[in-house]
Each structure stands twice: as C-alpha cells, then as structure tokens.
Write an enzyme that holds these catalytic residues in place. Structure first.
Site, PDB file in Angstrom:
ATOM      1  N   HIS A  16       0.879  -1.179   0.000  1.00  0.00           N
ATOM      2  CA  HIS A  16       0.000   0.000   0.000  1.00  0.00           C
ATOM      3  C   HIS A  16       0.911   1.222   0.000  1.00  0.00           C
ATOM      4  O   HIS A  16       1.668   1.420   0.962  1.00  0.00           O
ATOM      5  CB  HIS A  16      -0.886   0.007   1.245  1.00  0.00           C
ATOM      6  CG  HIS A  16      -1.720  -1.229   1.398  1.00  0.00           C
ATOM      7  ND1 HIS A  16      -3.033  -1.301   1.002  1.00  0.00           N
ATOM      8  CD2 HIS A  16      -1.411  -2.473   1.880  1.00  0.00           C
ATOM      9  CE1 HIS A  16      -3.507  -2.506   1.241  1.00  0.00           C
ATOM     10  NE2 HIS A  16      -2.539  -3.249   1.780  1.00  0.00           N
ATOM     11  N   GLU A 197      -7.098 -12.378   6.320  1.00  0.00           N
ATOM     12  CA  GLU A 197      -6.057 -11.773   7.174  1.00  0.00           C
ATOM     13  C   GLU A 197      -6.526 -11.928   8.622  1.00  0.00           C
ATOM     14  O   GLU A 197      -5.872 -12.557   9.433  1.00  0.00           O
ATOM     15  CB  GLU A 197      -5.872 -10.294   6.785  1.00  0.00           C
ATOM     16  CG  GLU A 197      -4.782  -9.578   7.582  1.00  0.00           C
ATOM     17  CD  GLU A 197      -4.659  -8.093   7.195  1.00  0.00           C
ATOM     18  OE1 GLU A 197      -5.600  -7.538   6.597  1.00  0.00           O
ATOM     19  OE2 GLU A 197      -3.605  -7.493   7.541  1.00  0.00           O
ATOM     20  N   ASP A 276       2.709  -2.644   4.531  1.00  0.00           N
ATOM     21  CA  ASP A 276       2.809  -1.226   4.934  1.00  0.00           C
ATOM     22  C   ASP A 276       4.145  -1.028   5.651  1.00  0.00           C
ATOM     23  O   ASP A 276       4.184  -0.867   6.879  1.00  0.00           O
ATOM     24  CB  ASP A 276       1.651  -0.868   5.870  1.00  0.00           C
ATOM     25  CG  ASP A 276       0.301  -1.083   5.215  1.00  0.00           C
ATOM     26  OD1 ASP A 276      -0.117  -0.241   4.411  1.00  0.00           O
ATOM     27  OD2 ASP A 276      -0.321  -2.128   5.506  1.00  0.00           O
TER      28      ASP A 276
HETATM   29  N1  ADE Z   1      -4.817  -1.252   4.261  1.00  0.00           N
HETATM   30  C1  ADE Z   1      -3.506  -1.077   4.378  1.00  0.00           C
HETATM   31  N2  ADE Z   1      -2.940  -2.180   4.880  1.00  0.00           N
HETATM   32  C2  ADE Z   1      -3.927  -3.091   5.075  1.00  0.00           C
HETATM   33  C3  ADE Z   1      -3.970  -4.420   5.552  1.00  0.00           C
HETATM   34  N3  ADE Z   1      -2.891  -5.087   5.962  1.00  0.00           N
HETATM   35  N4  ADE Z   1      -5.161  -5.020   5.625  1.00  0.00           N
HETATM   36  C4  ADE Z   1      -6.265  -4.388   5.234  1.00  0.00           C
HETATM   37  N5  ADE Z   1      -6.281  -3.144   4.776  1.00  0.00           N
HETATM   38  C5  ADE Z   1      -5.115  -2.490   4.687  1.00  0.00           C
HETATM   39 ZN    ZN Z   2      -2.500  -5.098   2.653  1.00  0.00          ZN
END
Ligand code: ADE
Ligand code: ZN
Length: 335
Positions: A16, A197, A276
C-alpha cells in the site's frame, strides 16, 4: 543469508503506497502543507505504532494519509519508496492505493493517481523497475461508494491495471462487493482482494467464487481449512503473504509460528511482500530475512519465493521467463 536476499531479483505484489509514509517524510510534508500532526516528534509517532489488531493500525494509517494533499506529495511518497526498493534489487512492483481515502477528504482521484503514476514512470526510466497500479475499494464503506470509485477509474485505464479490496475485514465480506467486482471484471481490470487476514476462511471462498480473484492478499486463515488449502494448491492461486505485517498486527503471535512453512508444504504459490513497511518495521528484504530461518535458510527455497513473485505478477509470459531466468542465474552464481 542477508546478502543473498539483498541481491536476489524479486517483485513486490502487496504494497500500500500510503503505508510507505515514513514519519520523517510525514513531518516534512505536514510542514509544507501547514498541517499540525497530533504528535510532537518523529519518535512520538513511531511509539504510536503498537498494534493489537488490524483496526488499531488502520486508525493511524488513515490519520497519516491526511497529510497527503498535492500531486507532488504523492510523487514524493512514491519516489521515496522506489529509491528504497531499488537498493533492494526489486525489479517489478504492483502498488495499491486507496482512492476513497483521498477523495473523501477533498483530494481529487487524479491528484493521487497522477502523482503516484508519474513517480513510477520516472522510476521505470531511471531504475528499470516495471510497475502496475491497483486501486483498492475500502470495504468498510458501502458498495455504492465503490461503484463511484470505479466510475472515476474508467477514464484512467491506461494507468490502473487492477482492482483490490482492503481496510477493515471483519464484518465486511467480499460478498458485499460482488456487483462492483463483476463490473470491474467486465471493464478488463485484474482482480485481487484481501481475504483471510483476520476474517474466516469463508471470506477466502467468497473472494474466489464471487469476486473471481486472481490472487489472494494474505490468505492466512486458509490454514484452518484443509479443503480450501487443497483447492488453493490445485489452482495454484497465488497468496501475497506479509510476514512482518502478520506479527505486527498480531495475525501471527510470533515469527517462529508463522504458517509459511505449512503453506509451502501444502503446495501453495506463496509470495513475500511488505504490506505497509513504514508501519511494520521493514521493506521487502526485511520480510524475506524474517522468514529465512523458517525455510532452513535454504537459497533454493528463497529463490523459489522470488520466482513465485514473478509468476504471480500481472506481466507477460515473456517477462516472467526473463525475470525467472535472472533468478536462476543469480542462484547459480551464488550457491
Ligand atoms: N490497508 C492497508 N494495509 C492493510 C492491511 N494489511 N489489511 C487491510 N487493509 C489495509
Ligand atoms: Zn495489505
């Protein structure tokens, strides 16, 4: 193993761009834009990066994004990322951005997109790093909002290769977005989605069957469902796994318990990614380093993960072959 990983040609497929916003750059751009951050210093901001779950992170991530105002801001953000990964021998990137996170606070879709795209183009010219841009729908918003976002993207098909789904997973299943993903497919976009996740394996089935994804982002909770594992393996459905993200967001309690070895043993097409990196403590090479022990620090295993990243990328077969051949010759020279 660190130097072997550093030189390994590789692709990043789950990143991201707003999640590469380092505190130092955030303070610099805040000053440039006359914005006061609710933190006294870079150190104080760093200290806030202590998360128990995905939502804790997202609250801070969306707050950080507010600083991004101009096309130059998006350019500077993307350029800083490219300089980092160029030094890590990353050869191809597919980058997520969250248009609704910008449009909803008055920053035009084009401001974000053009800033990101022109930096990526400059990075390709200067470093030879090829790229694709994937826009994600924020799943905590409704499907109408996603439809509006898709509408904005239609004028920019030359710059956007795919559509994804991110943000708060629990309570926002893929089925909520079945219509807008059908339209995105009709329009010829590649399709990916965050699934499994934090959410149950059922969300992974929905991403496959209802959204018709070409990759699953994360996919950790597939480990709880042997029938799903078999299907993911049979279909060689790529998973974009993010080790440092998983420990930082407590999806995995400790790196030594990361499911990566079991995913590989189940025959899954796993790729390694940083998600991230400014928030989770490391860019792509740090993520490979984090799991190297778990695969016996075996160079062939590491090279296979790099090849998986090219196989799973939205690039031509000829490009995949060229990049995979680079991995093979690197392995041959460094074994
Ligand atoms: N937006 C940025 N990182 C994310 C993640 N790991 N899971 C869901 N949305 C996100
Ligand atoms: Zn992500």
């Amino acid at each position: 193993m660190k130097s072997f990983i550093a030189g390994l040609p590789k692709a990043e497929l789950h990143l991201h761009i707003e999640g590469t916003f380092e505190p130092e750059l955030m303070f610099k751009l805040a000053e440039r834009n006359g914005i006061t951050l609710p933190y006294e210093s870079v150190e104080a901001l760093h200290k806030a990066y202590d998360f128990n779950q995905l939502q804790d992170f997202l609250d801070i991530y969306y707050q950080g994004m507010n600083v991004l105002q101009t096309e130059q801001d998006f350019y500077d953000l993307t350029w800083a990322y490219l300089e980092k990964v160029n030094a890590e021998n990353v050869r191809h990137v597919e980058i997520f951005f969250d248009p609704q996170g910008h449009v909803d606070r008055g920053v035009a879709f084009e401001t974000a997109l053009n800033g990101i795209h022109s930096a990526l183009q400059a990075g390709q010219d200067k470093f030879g790093i090829t790229f694709g841009i994937i826009m994600c729908f924020l799943r905590h918003l409704d499907e109408d909002d996603a439809f509006k976002t898709l509408e904005s993207a239609l004028a920019h098909k030359d710059k956007i290769i795919g559509v994804g789904l991110d943000s708060s997973e629990m309570g926002h299943p893929p089925s909520k977005f079945q219509g807008v993903f059908a339209k995105a497919r009709e329009e010829g976009f590649h399709i990916v989605a965050h699934a499994g996740e934090e959410g149950p394996a059922e969300y992974i089935y929905e991403a496959l069957d209802l959204l018709k994804v070409e990759r699953i982002d994360h996919g950790n909770t597939s480990m709880r469902d042997p029938a799903l594992l078999k299907r993911l393996s049979d279909e060689q459905m790529p998973l974009t796994v993010c080790p440092l993200s998983n420990t930082k967001l407590c999806v995995v309690d400790d790196m030594k318990n990361h499911p990566l070895p079991n995913m590989l043993a189940a025959g899954l097409k796993v790729t390694i990614n940083s998600d991230d990196p400014a928030y989770f403590g490391g860019y792509l090479n740090a993520n490979y380093e984090a799991i190297s022990d778990l695969i016996n620090n075996d160079k062939e295993n590491l090279a296979q993960l790099a090849k998986n990243s090219f196989d799973a990328a939205f690039i031509s077969v000829a490009e995949k072959q060229r990049l995979n051949a680079d991995v093979d010759s690197y392995l041959a020279k460094n074994s």
